[in-house]
Design an enzyme around this catalytic site. Sequence first.
Site, PDB file in Angstrom:
ATOM      1  N   TYR A 140       0.820  -1.212   0.000  1.00  0.00           N
ATOM      2  CA  TYR A 140       0.000   0.000   0.000  1.00  0.00           C
ATOM      3  C   TYR A 140       0.852   1.260   0.000  1.00  0.00           C
ATOM      4  O   TYR A 140       0.394   2.342   0.366  1.00  0.00           O
ATOM      5  CB  TYR A 140      -0.969  -0.018   1.193  1.00  0.00           C
ATOM      6  CG  TYR A 140      -2.218  -0.807   0.920  1.00  0.00           C
ATOM      7  CD1 TYR A 140      -3.405  -0.173   0.596  1.00  0.00           C
ATOM      8  CD2 TYR A 140      -2.206  -2.196   0.943  1.00  0.00           C
ATOM      9  CE1 TYR A 140      -4.557  -0.895   0.316  1.00  0.00           C
ATOM     10  CE2 TYR A 140      -3.342  -2.930   0.668  1.00  0.00           C
ATOM     11  CZ  TYR A 140      -4.515  -2.278   0.354  1.00  0.00           C
ATOM     12  OH  TYR A 140      -5.664  -3.004   0.061  1.00  0.00           O
ATOM     13  N   GLY A 258     -10.171  -6.277  -4.083  1.00  0.00           N
ATOM     14  CA  GLY A 258      -8.823  -6.582  -4.565  1.00  0.00           C
ATOM     15  C   GLY A 258      -8.035  -7.401  -3.572  1.00  0.00           C
ATOM     16  O   GLY A 258      -7.261  -8.294  -3.956  1.00  0.00           O
ATOM     17  N   ASP A 259      -8.207  -7.132  -2.271  1.00  0.00           N
ATOM     18  CA  ASP A 259      -7.548  -7.937  -1.244  1.00  0.00           C
ATOM     19  C   ASP A 259      -8.091  -9.362  -1.239  1.00  0.00           C
ATOM     20  O   ASP A 259      -7.333 -10.321  -1.067  1.00  0.00           O
ATOM     21  CB  ASP A 259      -7.755  -7.297   0.134  1.00  0.00           C
ATOM     22  CG  ASP A 259      -7.122  -5.922   0.228  1.00  0.00           C
ATOM     23  OD1 ASP A 259      -5.894  -5.825   0.087  1.00  0.00           O
ATOM     24  OD2 ASP A 259      -7.865  -4.946   0.444  1.00  0.00           O
ATOM     25  N   ARG A 260      -9.412  -9.492  -1.435  1.00  0.00           N
ATOM     26  CA  ARG A 260     -10.003 -10.826  -1.499  1.00  0.00           C
ATOM     27  C   ARG A 260      -9.444 -11.603  -2.693  1.00  0.00           C
ATOM     28  O   ARG A 260      -9.140 -12.802  -2.590  1.00  0.00           O
ATOM     29  CB  ARG A 260     -11.525 -10.701  -1.598  1.00  0.00           C
ATOM     30  CG  ARG A 260     -12.304 -11.996  -1.806  1.00  0.00           C
ATOM     31  CD  ARG A 260     -12.316 -12.894  -0.587  1.00  0.00           C
ATOM     32  NE  ARG A 260     -11.121 -13.716  -0.456  1.00  0.00           N
ATOM     33  CZ  ARG A 260     -10.949 -14.632   0.486  1.00  0.00           C
ATOM     34  NH1 ARG A 260     -11.896 -14.859   1.380  1.00  0.00           N
ATOM     35  NH2 ARG A 260      -9.833 -15.327   0.539  1.00  0.00           N
TER      36      ARG A 260
END
Length: 472
Positions: A140, A258-260
């Site tokens: 990030y 997006g993290d999933r």
Amino acid sequence: MSAPAPLLVVGDALLDHDLCGRAERLAPDAPVPVVSDGRRTSRPGGAALAACLAARDGRPVTLVTALGDDESSACLAGLLADRVRLVRLPLSGALSSKTRVFAEGRPLLRLDDGDGRTRAATDEAWKALEGAGAVLVADYGRGAADVLREALTATAARAPVVWDPHPRGGPPVPGVRLATPSAAEARSFAGRLADGPAAGDPNPLHGAARDADALVRAWRAASVAVTLGGRGALLSHGGTPLLMPSPVTAQGDACGAGDRFAATAAGRLADGVLTETAVRDAVQAATRYVAEGGVRALWTEDGPPAGPAGDDAAGLVDRVRAAGGTVVAAGGCFDLLHAGHVALLEAARRAGDCLVVCVNSDASVRRRKGDGRPLVPLADRVRVLAALECVDAVAVFDEDTPERLLGELRPHIWAKGGDYAASRLPEAALVESWGGQVVLFPYLDGRSTTGIARRAASGPRPARPLTGRRRG
């Protein structure tokens, strides 16, 4: 089936807050909404969210991230306790956090706080990478990937590494198995390679393929999967791309999708599957994640995630409703599932954020259709319905009509095929009693279980004799 393999997550953790309330008036001193009766929830964000999602899949997860002595860091550490193993890096400044303000489930405003950055690597973090069987880098742009770049480069040479990049972060280390930029991120990264903005393309798939191909070569990555939101993902190994389409069009809060996606892809690579399989599974997981209400449906007021995806219909409905989503239900016997049924269910699913199918039991079907029915027993009907990507849950009722079950689920929309008239639906008044709505959807003409069964029973049609001139 073997247990899911462990996963190491490296990246920048964030603390996320949601403030959800009602907005019924404007402020007297400015034309802005006044949010009242607000309910505040806090949850992991960034790399911490990716780690929790991977852990929710049942796999052991170690998170390497920077935390400090500030209040946000302490709150996040408490939320992560007993969920992931935490390897802390030193943080300069306060942990970054964001607050989203919602009214009646609709976003109004986002506030960002904290400018903390990772100061340095630690021996414990190096050792964690040396022993990792698979790694997800959730970058990030706040320094965690930068301070461990040398160690990540060594890890990528021997184990699968998935890199989820950020425009403010650096490129993936050489040799990563898979990089997962969004379409906008891929375009931005590709533009940097060309020393200017990437050229636009009226065909988004063509543009994504071009960007992915450029990034595979520039990053020396084994593959790049460009995520396309509701369209799925486009996977490139540096040649002809492979499109993994979304199984359904999911509407809802896409925060964390997006993290999933990245967490699922990294976990499946850790399990030893092919990259194509990992990306396909990641598309399906991200689609379901959005369809079930996104991150707000996973995290309750007190912090811990709700039960695993795919639990009973009531649990699904509670999560979607708590997240401000729209619950759709449809009902029927669904004996010999045919194209008319599928068209109705797909249309109904697009009308909301989850679809629960209420299906008649075998005894209910016999009372309605006669002793020869159902042709397909309940267990098989439920299994086939649940296998449809547009169906989020299946619930069974034993009565002639589904009023009791509807009263428990209280859907916002009760979907029926266009061959019904609203006046003929005995459940219409019940649905409307809690503010719900009966909605009719177009029905495919000529499709019916009775007609299919009659044609099957009559046997194949005799072939017509050939007529006309004989070939010579």
